[in-house]
Design a protein around this motif. Structure first.
Motif, PDB file in Angstrom:
ATOM      1  N   VAL A  52      -4.556  -5.469   7.254  1.00  0.00           N
ATOM      2  CA  VAL A  52      -5.971  -5.243   6.985  1.00  0.00           C
ATOM      3  C   VAL A  52      -6.094  -4.013   6.097  1.00  0.00           C
ATOM      4  N   VAL A  53      -6.882  -4.158   5.027  1.00  0.00           N
ATOM      5  CA  VAL A  53      -7.182  -3.050   4.120  1.00  0.00           C
ATOM      6  C   VAL A  53      -8.690  -2.853   4.124  1.00  0.00           C
ATOM      7  N   VAL A  54      -9.112  -1.621   4.392  1.00  0.00           N
ATOM      8  CA  VAL A  54     -10.529  -1.267   4.414  1.00  0.00           C
ATOM      9  C   VAL A  54     -10.776  -0.243   3.320  1.00  0.00           C
ATOM     10  N   GLY A  55     -11.749  -0.506   2.469  1.00  0.00           N
ATOM     11  CA  GLY A  55     -12.074   0.423   1.392  1.00  0.00           C
ATOM     12  C   GLY A  55     -11.190   0.212   0.177  1.00  0.00           C
ATOM     13  N   ALA A  56     -11.465   0.998  -0.855  1.00  0.00           N
ATOM     14  CA  ALA A  56     -10.702   0.881  -2.098  1.00  0.00           C
ATOM     15  C   ALA A  56     -10.675   2.241  -2.782  1.00  0.00           C
ATOM     16  N   LEU A  57      -9.591   2.501  -3.470  1.00  0.00           N
ATOM     17  CA  LEU A  57      -9.450   3.782  -4.163  1.00  0.00           C
ATOM     18  C   LEU A  57      -9.950   3.726  -5.596  1.00  0.00           C
ATOM     19  N   ASP A  58     -10.288   2.537  -6.089  1.00  0.00           N
ATOM     20  CA  ASP A  58     -10.726   2.405  -7.480  1.00  0.00           C
ATOM     21  C   ASP A  58     -12.238   2.191  -7.600  1.00  0.00           C
ATOM     22  N   LYS A  59     -12.957   2.444  -6.525  1.00  0.00           N
ATOM     23  CA  LYS A  59     -14.413   2.262  -6.533  1.00  0.00           C
ATOM     24  C   LYS A  59     -15.086   3.554  -6.092  1.00  0.00           C
ATOM     25  N   THR A  60     -16.238   3.837  -6.643  1.00  0.00           N
ATOM     26  CA  THR A  60     -16.961   5.055  -6.277  1.00  0.00           C
ATOM     27  C   THR A  60     -17.799   4.870  -5.020  1.00  0.00           C
ATOM     28  N   GLU A  61     -17.880   3.637  -4.484  1.00  0.00           N
ATOM     29  CA  GLU A  61     -18.740   3.343  -3.336  1.00  0.00           C
ATOM     30  C   GLU A  61     -18.068   3.541  -1.985  1.00  0.00           C
ATOM     31  N   THR A  62     -16.748   3.664  -1.941  1.00  0.00           N
ATOM     32  CA  THR A  62     -16.054   3.795  -0.659  1.00  0.00           C
ATOM     33  C   THR A  62     -15.308   5.133  -0.594  1.00  0.00           C
ATOM     34  N   PRO A  63     -15.472   5.862   0.509  1.00  0.00           N
ATOM     35  CA  PRO A  63     -14.894   7.207   0.600  1.00  0.00           C
ATOM     36  C   PRO A  63     -13.399   7.252   0.912  1.00  0.00           C
ATOM     37  N   PHE A  64     -12.836   6.133   1.331  1.00  0.00           N
ATOM     38  CA  PHE A  64     -11.416   6.138   1.696  1.00  0.00           C
ATOM     39  C   PHE A  64     -10.861   4.727   1.645  1.00  0.00           C
ATOM     40  N   GLN A  65      -9.548   4.665   1.779  1.00  0.00           N
ATOM     41  CA  GLN A  65      -8.875   3.384   1.986  1.00  0.00           C
ATOM     42  C   GLN A  65      -7.975   3.548   3.195  1.00  0.00           C
ATOM     43  N   ALA A  66      -8.138   2.670   4.155  1.00  0.00           N
ATOM     44  CA  ALA A  66      -7.296   2.658   5.343  1.00  0.00           C
ATOM     45  C   ALA A  66      -6.588   1.311   5.399  1.00  0.00           C
ATOM     46  N   THR A  67      -5.291   1.363   5.683  1.00  0.00           N
ATOM     47  CA  THR A  67      -4.470   0.153   5.697  1.00  0.00           C
ATOM     48  C   THR A  67      -3.629   0.126   6.963  1.00  0.00           C
ATOM     49  N   CYS A  68      -3.477  -1.059   7.518  1.00  0.00           N
ATOM     50  CA  CYS A  68      -2.579  -1.234   8.649  1.00  0.00           C
ATOM     51  C   CYS A  68      -1.899  -2.592   8.543  1.00  0.00           C
ATOM     52  N   SER A  69      -0.587  -2.585   8.711  1.00  0.00           N
ATOM     53  CA  SER A  69       0.207  -3.820   8.729  1.00  0.00           C
ATOM     54  C   SER A  69       1.047  -3.841   9.998  1.00  0.00           C
ATOM     55  N   LEU A  70       0.963  -4.943  10.714  1.00  0.00           N
ATOM     56  CA  LEU A  70       1.744  -5.139  11.931  1.00  0.00           C
ATOM     57  C   LEU A  70       2.570  -6.410  11.814  1.00  0.00           C
ATOM     58  N   VAL A  71       3.677  -6.441  12.539  1.00  0.00           N
ATOM     59  CA  VAL A  71       4.460  -7.668  12.671  1.00  0.00           C
ATOM     60  C   VAL A  71       4.594  -7.954  14.160  1.00  0.00           C
ATOM     61  N   GLY A  72       4.114  -9.115  14.561  1.00  0.00           N
ATOM     62  CA  GLY A  72       4.208  -9.533  15.954  1.00  0.00           C
ATOM     63  C   GLY A  72       5.324 -10.536  16.142  1.00  0.00           C
ATOM     64  N   SER A  73       5.952 -10.467  17.289  1.00  0.00           N
ATOM     65  CA  SER A  73       7.051 -11.363  17.630  1.00  0.00           C
ATOM     66  C   SER A  73       6.573 -12.330  18.720  1.00  0.00           C
ATOM     67  N   PHE A  74       6.764 -13.633  18.465  1.00  0.00           N
ATOM     68  CA  PHE A  74       6.306 -14.671  19.382  1.00  0.00           C
ATOM     69  C   PHE A  74       7.413 -15.699  19.597  1.00  0.00           C
ATOM     70  N   VAL A  75       7.338 -16.378  20.732  1.00  0.00           N
ATOM     71  CA  VAL A  75       8.222 -17.510  21.015  1.00  0.00           C
ATOM     72  C   VAL A  75       7.341 -18.683  21.429  1.00  0.00           C
TER      73      VAL A  75
END
Length: 136
Positions: A52-75
């Motif tokens: 999930v990526v929230v915000g953008a660094l190339d736009k004047t409308e958003t104050p930050f960019q926050a990113t999170c990537s997870l990998v889940g293990s399932f059977v």
């Protein structure tokens, strides 16, 4: 035993970056989080990546960019799949739904820790529907 057994997750990436191009105005900040996933199957073992990526660094409308990537293990336990839901449906709908709350917590923690802007809480959503809409 569950049809889809969750064995845990690991954080691949989490980041917060201040947007130096942001220009504060009286307008409400509107975020449109970008969600992506990737699924790897090896027999009945499944790895699901959710980002999930929230915000953008190339736009004047958003104050930050926050990113999170997870990998889940399932059977996947096909013998427990009495309703014949199937591996693909379980992974595409349930696995991403299991991982999303962890990403919500991490994004909230990152944005609350900035000490400059109000924290951002990702909305509760149907993740598989959001992914399908985003891919169209």
């Amino acid at each position: 035993m569950d049809v889809l057994q969750f064995n845990g997750y690991r954080v691949e990436n989490m980041s917060y970056q201040r947007n130096d191009q942001y220009r504060q105005t009286s307008k409400q900040i509107i975020f449109s989080p970008e969600i992506s996933s990737d699924i790897e199957k090896n027999g009945n073992n499944i790895s699901v990546s959710l980002t999930v990526v929230v915000g953008a660094l190339d736009k004047t409308e958003t104050p930050f960019q926050a990113t999170c990537s997870l990998v889940g293990s399932f059977v996947y336990h096909p013998e427990e799949d009495k309703a014949n839901i199937g591996l693909n449906t379980l992974v595409q709908k349930n696995a991403v739904a299991i991982l999303y709350p962890y990403i919500r917590a991490i994004i909230s923690m990152l944005t609350n820790s900035s000490n400059e802007f109000p924290g951002f809480n990702l909305p509760t959503i149907n993740v598989s529907d959001a992914l399908a809409q985003q891919n169209n």
